[in-house]
Design an enzyme around this catalytic site. Structure first.
Site, PDB file in Angstrom:
ATOM      1  N   LYS A  83      -1.035   9.221   3.441  1.00  0.00           N
ATOM      2  CA  LYS A  83      -0.499   9.672   2.154  1.00  0.00           C
ATOM      3  C   LYS A  83      -1.171  10.994   1.785  1.00  0.00           C
ATOM      4  O   LYS A  83      -2.403  11.091   1.724  1.00  0.00           O
ATOM      5  CB  LYS A  83      -0.804   8.610   1.100  1.00  0.00           C
ATOM      6  CG  LYS A  83       0.333   8.344   0.169  1.00  0.00           C
ATOM      7  CD  LYS A  83       0.074   7.085  -0.628  1.00  0.00           C
ATOM      8  CE  LYS A  83       0.962   7.051  -1.839  1.00  0.00           C
ATOM      9  NZ  LYS A  83       0.655   5.923  -2.703  1.00  0.00           N
TER      10      LYS A  83
HETATM   11  O1  G3P Z   1       3.383   3.991  -6.116  1.00  0.00           O
HETATM   12  C1  G3P Z   1       2.659   4.742  -7.019  1.00  0.00           C
HETATM   13  C2  G3P Z   1       2.100   3.848  -8.046  1.00  0.00           C
HETATM   14  O2  G3P Z   1       1.002   3.134  -7.584  1.00  0.00           O
HETATM   15  C3  G3P Z   1       1.833   4.505  -9.333  1.00  0.00           C
HETATM   16  O3  G3P Z   1       2.307   3.607 -10.254  1.00  0.00           O
HETATM   17  O4  G3P Z   1       2.498   2.552 -12.426  1.00  0.00           O
HETATM   18  O5  G3P Z   1       0.440   3.864 -11.840  1.00  0.00           O
HETATM   19  O6  G3P Z   1       2.580   5.030 -12.271  1.00  0.00           O
HETATM   20  P1  G3P Z   1       1.935   3.778 -11.782  1.00  0.00           P
END
Ligand code: G3P
Length: 215
Positions: A83
């Site tokens: 990543k």
């Molecule tokens: O896949 C990316 C994710 O982990 C981020 O999610 O909910 O922290 O925006 P969030």
């Protein structure tokens, strides 16, 4: 459509696998930190049970350091996807990874042009963060629509991996748009099963079954 689970928690991953809802895994530094365990311990446990793509994020920002980490991560297992950040050094590393046969997931994408750059750099996956766009009163799913239509015009091989999924509607829309992959938190996978008519219907069937005479 492929379902990845957005988690570094081995119990959540195991649970999603047992339901056939885990074609792969995405992690990030925040998800790893949440486990409270050392990085290597966390990823070894995941790679032990997951055959599909497992995204592991680099934790540095300069090209040379990104490439050193990328090669190190890719050498751990064949299904590791590195990543990378959507920055000039990150995309330069993406190009190098492409020529070295290392699979990549370019993360923290918030615009169609960023997605276009990642595809041109040879990314295996692009990760637009839909929930974080919604958080700032923008339209996360509109971004997915725009990226998919750009990619279709030029037949890029990069797969659109819908990330920062917060609720079932994100997934329903992503599937309707033909997004290749969504990475879904464990909690949202659970929500996808739910429908009040399913629960009501089951209550009725269970109650009626008790009325069936034995024998
Ligand atoms: O896949 C990316 C994710 O982990 C981020 O999610 O909910 O922290 O925006 P969030």
């Amino acid at each position: 459509m492929q379902f990845f689970i957005d988690s570094a928690d081995i119990d959540e991953i195991q649970d999603a696998l047992s339901m056939g809802m885990c074609d792969g895994v995405t992690t990030n530094p925040s998800l790893v930190a949440k486990t409270g365990k050392p990085f290597r311990k966390v990823i070894d446990a995941i790679l032990d049970i997951v055959d599909g793509p497992v995204s592991l994020e680099v934790t540095t920002l300069s090209y040379d350091e990104i490439m050193a980490q990328a090669r190190e991560l890719a050498a751990i297992a064949e299904n590791v996807v590195v990543k990378l950040p959507l920055t000039p050094p990150g995309l330069k590393a993406c190009r190098t990874c492409y020529s070295e046969g290392i699979a990549t997931n370019v993360t923290l994408c918030f615009s169609p042009t960023q997605a276009l750059l990642a595809a041109k750099a040879g990314a295996t996956y692009i990760s637009p963060f839909v929930g974080r766009l919604d958080d700032i009163s923008s339209d996360g799913m509109r971004l997915i629509e725009e990226i998919l239509s750009i990619y279709e015009h030029y037949e890029f091989e990069t797969q659109v991996l819908v990330a920062s999924v917060r609720h079932p509607q994100h997934l329903a829309q992503a599937a309707a748009m033909g997004a290749h992959v969504a990475t879904i938190p464990h909690k949202v996978i659970g929500q996808l099963f739910k429908h009040p008519l399913t629960d009501l219907g089951l209550d009725q069937f269970m109650a009626d079954w008790k009325k069936v005479p034995a024998g």
